[in-house]
Design a protein around this motif. Structure first.
Motif, PDB file in Angstrom:
ATOM      1  N   LEU A  50       0.863  -1.049   0.071  1.00  0.00           N
ATOM      2  CA  LEU A  50       0.012   0.186   0.231  1.00  0.00           C
ATOM      3  C   LEU A  50       0.904   1.180  -0.085  1.00  0.00           C
ATOM      4  O   LEU A  50       0.477   2.365  -0.683  1.00  0.00           O
ATOM      5  CB  LEU A  50      -0.957   0.047   1.246  1.00  0.00           C
ATOM      6  N   ALA A  97     -10.569  -3.030   6.895  1.00  0.00           N
ATOM      7  CA  ALA A  97      -9.322  -2.060   6.252  1.00  0.00           C
ATOM      8  C   ALA A  97      -8.400  -2.910   5.187  1.00  0.00           C
ATOM      9  O   ALA A  97      -8.149  -2.605   4.166  1.00  0.00           O
ATOM     10  CB  ALA A  97      -8.723  -1.274   7.069  1.00  0.00           C
ATOM     11  N   SER A 112      -8.566  -2.409   1.424  1.00  0.00           N
ATOM     12  CA  SER A 112      -7.113  -1.823   0.937  1.00  0.00           C
ATOM     13  C   SER A 112      -6.670  -2.760  -0.032  1.00  0.00           C
ATOM     14  O   SER A 112      -6.110  -2.149  -1.260  1.00  0.00           O
ATOM     15  CB  SER A 112      -6.348  -1.764   1.914  1.00  0.00           C
ATOM     16  N   PRO A 127      -5.300   3.187  -4.323  1.00  0.00           N
ATOM     17  CA  PRO A 127      -5.124   2.589  -3.099  1.00  0.00           C
ATOM     18  C   PRO A 127      -4.582   3.534  -1.788  1.00  0.00           C
ATOM     19  O   PRO A 127      -4.957   3.333  -0.766  1.00  0.00           O
ATOM     20  CB  PRO A 127      -3.851   1.506  -3.409  1.00  0.00           C
ATOM     21  N   VAL A 181      -7.705   5.145  -0.443  1.00  0.00           N
ATOM     22  CA  VAL A 181      -8.689   4.469   0.105  1.00  0.00           C
ATOM     23  C   VAL A 181      -8.123   3.919   1.605  1.00  0.00           C
ATOM     24  O   VAL A 181      -8.737   3.978   2.613  1.00  0.00           O
ATOM     25  CB  VAL A 181      -8.751   2.845  -0.612  1.00  0.00           C
ATOM     26  N   THR A 182      -6.599   3.736   1.584  1.00  0.00           N
ATOM     27  CA  THR A 182      -6.047   3.427   2.839  1.00  0.00           C
ATOM     28  C   THR A 182      -6.157   4.525   3.804  1.00  0.00           C
ATOM     29  O   THR A 182      -6.446   4.081   5.028  1.00  0.00           O
ATOM     30  CB  THR A 182      -4.697   3.097   2.618  1.00  0.00           C
ATOM     31  N   HIS A 234      -9.604   4.490   5.590  1.00  0.00           N
ATOM     32  CA  HIS A 234      -9.674   3.333   6.626  1.00  0.00           C
ATOM     33  C   HIS A 234      -9.063   3.670   7.963  1.00  0.00           C
ATOM     34  O   HIS A 234      -9.178   3.487   8.995  1.00  0.00           O
ATOM     35  CB  HIS A 234      -9.285   2.072   5.930  1.00  0.00           C
TER      36      HIS A 234
END
Length: 359
Positions: free
Chosen positions: A74, A311, A315, A325, A328-329, A332
């Protein structure tokens, strides 16, 4: 160097048949050109096997190792060319927090009034994410751990199964249905980049523990890896084969949560958990549509960022499908941090409410 304990080694041996089953499920899904084949194939195979009454070994340490790997992967998404401006990102985070509050109100009300859980149990069942931490807190409060665990397991299962059709409906076509050539899976970074990635993993675990990050095995390595990639020290990405293995292990970790769940005995509870998960999914879609309109981010990215919980799973989906990504990460991480800080306060308010109503 600390060698694995006999118990850890035995746990790994017990998990090997589960891993083999997940790999077979993922392979079948890949050959059938299904979306997210390794994740969903492994998850479906192990879920059906668990519900059939067959006991499967849990990933245990394997899942912990995969969380570190996912964190490093990530971090590679945090490049200097990150799309979107800061204002839009902050606005999206605010929308996510508002949506999370709305989802939690709906989920807690449903668990309490419809499913008939105690208010303490309903609070932990309805919290969107952070299951490992929530279970520890739920244990201390005397909540029903089985109900909390089943609620979260069903929610993650429903969310992951819902992602492909929802993304297809909103126009995100490339779902990574297995078009990669097998030879591409074996591509490896240069030796220097491998060293940087290993350093990100080791330092990330240490930093996550030092900072007491939520889900530190995931977010600690992600933080260190993001710094390395954002500053341009390394541009390495992990080989697709490792990404596929991570998906299989995460998929099996969802499926084995249903070990010991008898369909006949738990039909009502499972059914109510599915209804709750579908309600929250609908709220996430609505929030993603609003976030897309206000920030300009793709609805696919907003959907994965706003979905309630999971999460590591969500992710990993964002990473596998290359759907923002980093975006999104970050969402979360903020959600879980706020939840962990807010849960003791909410629990105190609930206990005072119960005291007043009983007096």
């Amino acid at each position: 160097m600390n060698l694995p304990s006999p118990a850890a080694a035995q746990g790994l041996l017990r998990y090997l048949p589960t891993l083999a089953l997940g790999t077979i499920g993922g392979s079948i899904a890949w050959l059938c050109h299904l979306p997210l084949p390794w994740l969903l194939g492994a998850m479906i195979a192990t879920t059906l096997t668990s519900l059939a009454g067959i006991r499967l070994g849990s990933p245990g340490r394997a899942r912990q190792a995969v969380l570190v790997i996912i964190g490093v992967m990530l971090g590679s998404a945090f490049t200097p060319e990150l799309s979107g401006d800061l204002t839009s990102w902050v606005l999206s985070l605010a929308i996510m927090l508002a949506a999370t509050a709305a989802m939690m109100v709906v989920a807690v009300w449903f668990s309490w009034r419809v499913a008939g859980q105690s208010l303490d149990t309903a609070l932990y069942s309805g919290a969107p994410g952070g299951l490992s931490v929530l279970l520890l807190m739920a244990h201390e409060s005397g909540a029903d751990l089985r109900a909390v665990g089943i609620s979260h397991a069903v929610r993650i299962l429903v969310l992951l199964l819902a992602i492909p059709p929802i993304l297809g409906a909103i126009g995100h076509i490339d779902l990574g249905s297995g078009s990669s050539m097998a030879t591409q899976w074996l591509v490896m970074p240069a030796a220097e980049d491998i060293a940087w990635l290993i350093a990100a993993a080791v330092l990330g675990v240490w930093l996550g523990r030092l900072l007491r990050l939520p889900n530190r095995l995931l977010f600690g390595p992600a933080l260190v890896s993001s710094v390395l990639h954002f500053t341009g020290i390394t541009h390495a990405a992990l080989p697709p084969l490792l990404v596929a293995l991570a998906q299989v292990i995460i998929g099996t970790s969802v499926g084995v949560r249903f070990v010991g769940v008898a369909l006949g005995d738990m039909a009502r509870q499972l059914g109510l958990a599915v209804v709750q998960a579908l309600m929250l999914t609908a709220l996430a879609v609505l929030a993603a549509w609003l976030g897309h309109l206000l920030t300009g981010y793709s609805m696919a990215a907003a959907l994965l960022a706003y979905m309630p919980g999971g999460a590591p799973e969500l992710s990993l989906v964002a990473l596998s499908l290359d759907i923002e990504p980093a975006f999104v990460t970050s969402h979360h991480l903020l959600r879980i941090t706020v939840l962990i800080l807010a849960m003791p306060i909410l629990l105190g308010l609930i206990r005072r409410y119960l005291t007043r109503t009983r007096s």
